[in-house]
Design a protein around this motif. Structure first.
Motif, PDB file in Angstrom:
ATOM      1  N   ALA A   1       0.832  -1.197   0.000  1.00  0.00           N
ATOM      2  CA  ALA A   1       0.000   0.000   0.000  1.00  0.00           C
ATOM      3  C   ALA A   1       0.871   1.254   0.000  1.00  0.00           C
ATOM      4  O   ALA A   1       0.579   2.232  -0.703  1.00  0.00           O
ATOM      5  CB  ALA A   1      -0.918  -0.010   1.216  1.00  0.00           C
ATOM      6  N   GLY A   2       1.956   1.223   0.776  1.00  0.00           N
ATOM      7  CA  GLY A   2       2.861   2.373   0.796  1.00  0.00           C
ATOM      8  C   GLY A   2       3.499   2.635  -0.548  1.00  0.00           C
ATOM      9  O   GLY A   2       3.651   3.794  -0.975  1.00  0.00           O
TER      10      GLY A   2
ATOM     11  N   MET B   1       4.400  10.096  -5.472  1.00  0.00           N
ATOM     12  CA  MET B   1       5.645  10.870  -5.587  1.00  0.00           C
ATOM     13  C   MET B   1       6.257  10.738  -6.976  1.00  0.00           C
ATOM     14  O   MET B   1       6.753  11.713  -7.564  1.00  0.00           O
ATOM     15  CB  MET B   1       6.638  10.412  -4.511  1.00  0.00           C
ATOM     16  N   VAL B   2       6.203   9.528  -7.538  1.00  0.00           N
ATOM     17  CA  VAL B   2       6.737   9.320  -8.876  1.00  0.00           C
ATOM     18  C   VAL B   2       5.932  10.100  -9.903  1.00  0.00           C
ATOM     19  O   VAL B   2       6.480  10.748 -10.809  1.00  0.00           O
ATOM     20  CB  VAL B   2       6.755   7.818  -9.214  1.00  0.00           C
ATOM     21  N   VAL B   3       4.621  10.071  -9.766  1.00  0.00           N
ATOM     22  CA  VAL B   3       3.761  10.812 -10.687  1.00  0.00           C
ATOM     23  C   VAL B   3       4.021  12.307 -10.577  1.00  0.00           C
ATOM     24  O   VAL B   3       4.109  13.034 -11.591  1.00  0.00           O
ATOM     25  CB  VAL B   3       2.277  10.499 -10.410  1.00  0.00           C
ATOM     26  N   ALA B   4       4.174  12.803  -9.345  1.00  0.00           N
ATOM     27  CA  ALA B   4       4.450  14.226  -9.155  1.00  0.00           C
ATOM     28  C   ALA B   4       5.790  14.617  -9.747  1.00  0.00           C
ATOM     29  O   ALA B   4       5.922  15.681 -10.390  1.00  0.00           O
ATOM     30  CB  ALA B   4       4.405  14.552  -7.661  1.00  0.00           C
ATOM     31  N   ALA B   5       6.809  13.766  -9.543  1.00  0.00           N
ATOM     32  CA  ALA B   5       8.132  14.076 -10.097  1.00  0.00           C
ATOM     33  C   ALA B   5       8.112  14.076 -11.619  1.00  0.00           C
ATOM     34  O   ALA B   5       8.717  14.941 -12.272  1.00  0.00           O
ATOM     35  CB  ALA B   5       9.154  13.058  -9.585  1.00  0.00           C
ATOM     36  N   ALA B   6       7.402  13.128 -12.194  1.00  0.00           N
ATOM     37  CA  ALA B   6       7.306  13.079 -13.656  1.00  0.00           C
ATOM     38  C   ALA B   6       6.575  14.300 -14.197  1.00  0.00           C
ATOM     39  O   ALA B   6       6.931  14.856 -15.242  1.00  0.00           O
ATOM     40  CB  ALA B   6       6.591  11.799 -14.077  1.00  0.00           C
ATOM     41  N   TRP B   7       5.564  14.738 -13.483  1.00  0.00           N
ATOM     42  CA  TRP B   7       4.811  15.912 -13.931  1.00  0.00           C
ATOM     43  C   TRP B   7       5.653  17.173 -13.851  1.00  0.00           C
ATOM     44  O   TRP B   7       5.641  18.023 -14.744  1.00  0.00           O
ATOM     45  CB  TRP B   7       3.564  16.061 -13.073  1.00  0.00           C
ATOM     46  N   LEU B   8       6.457  17.299 -12.800  1.00  0.00           N
ATOM     47  CA  LEU B   8       7.289  18.490 -12.642  1.00  0.00           C
ATOM     48  C   LEU B   8       8.390  18.546 -13.692  1.00  0.00           C
ATOM     49  O   LEU B   8       8.695  19.611 -14.253  1.00  0.00           O
ATOM     50  CB  LEU B   8       7.909  18.513 -11.237  1.00  0.00           C
TER      51      LEU B   8
END
Length: 275
Positions: free
Chosen positions: A248-249, A257-264
């Motif tokens: 779950a973590g 976090m991975v999605v946010a980093a990819a978006w940035l």
């Protein structure tokens, strides 16, 4: 009683053999009374024996119909299934009562399913197998009563002897060779006790020397109490331990976090205009 009778009784009592006669008469009365009580008890015992013989006969009939093809005509075992001589009534009551036997598709692990036989038929088969060679008997209701068990002690014993396979909350877990320790959420107190004294499949036998009957009752109290406990941290995630929590973590926390980093990193910087 007239005067003559009193004189006769007094004279008779003074004779040397009168004391022996009284003792013999008392013994005769006791013997007659005991015979009357014993005859009633013998009749009840004969009735119980007859009922037991009927259960064994019916159990043998059921065994021949559904079990002998694998375990042999005399339960001696075959290449397909082991011998049942000496396994005891508790083993039969557990295996048949949980639907594991008769096994339709024998494999590394036989799962729990809806029982083929009802409770009476299960006890009859168990009586027949017990008649072949003893073994652990079916525990009484007092032996498995969770209300008389020490749940705190049971928790310590469970974590020391059972949690490695069944998980700290009895949710089950994987073993080697395609086997697994089943969850205990559907097991009755009687079935839990029977599993400890018979050691079904990959489970070791916990006899009364290893874990006493009082300790077994304590473990049962802990297992049944754990089922009704709330999860103070939120969702229990099946109570299968850190594997579920880690999954779950990873999916929720690290995934976001991975999605946010990819978006940035995908955002293109704006071009500066020279005035």
């Amino acid at each position: 009683m007239g005067p003559s009778s009193v004189k006769w009784f007094t004279a008779w009592r003074r004779r040397p053999w009168a004391g022996y006669a009284v003792v013999l008469a008392a013994l005769a009365i006791i013997a007659v009374a005991y015979a009357g009580v014993s005859s009633g008890g013998a009749s009840a015992q004969a009735s119980d024996t007859q009922a037991s013989a009927q259960d064994i006969a019916k159990g043998k009939e059921l065994f021949n119909q559904t079990c002998s093809s694998c375990h042999g005509a005399n339960a001696q075992g075959t290449r397909t299934a082991p011998s049942l001589i000496g396994v005891g009534a508790a083993s039969v009551d557990f295996q048949v009562g949980t639907g594991r036997m008769p096994a339709m598709n024998p494999g590394a692990q036989i799962p729990r399913k809806k029982p083929v036989f009802n409770e009476e038929q299960t006890r009859q088969i168990a009586a027949y197998i017990a008649s072949l060679g003893g073994g652990p008997s079916i525990p009484s209701n007092d032996q498995v009563d969770p209300k008389t068990g020490d749940a705190a002690l049971g928790g310590k014993l469970f974590r020391a002897n059972c949690a490695q396979c069944h998980n700290f909350a009895g949710s089950g877990g994987a073993l080697t060779g395609g086997k697994y320790a089943p969850p205990l959420n559907k097991a009755t107190p009687t079935q839990i006790y029977e599993a400890m004294v018979t050691g079904p499949q990959a489970m070791p036998v916990f006899n009364d020397t290893t874990i006493t009957p009082a300790q077994k009752r304590a473990i049962i109290a802990y297992i049944t109490q754990t089922r009704s406990e709330v999860n103070p941290g939120g969702s229990g995630l099946g109570r299968i331990g850190p594997v579920a929590e880690g999954l779950a973590g990873w999916l929720v926390g690290i995934g976001l976090m991975v999605v946010a980093a990819a978006w940035l990193t995908a955002r293109k910087p704006k071009k500066k205009h020279n005035d």
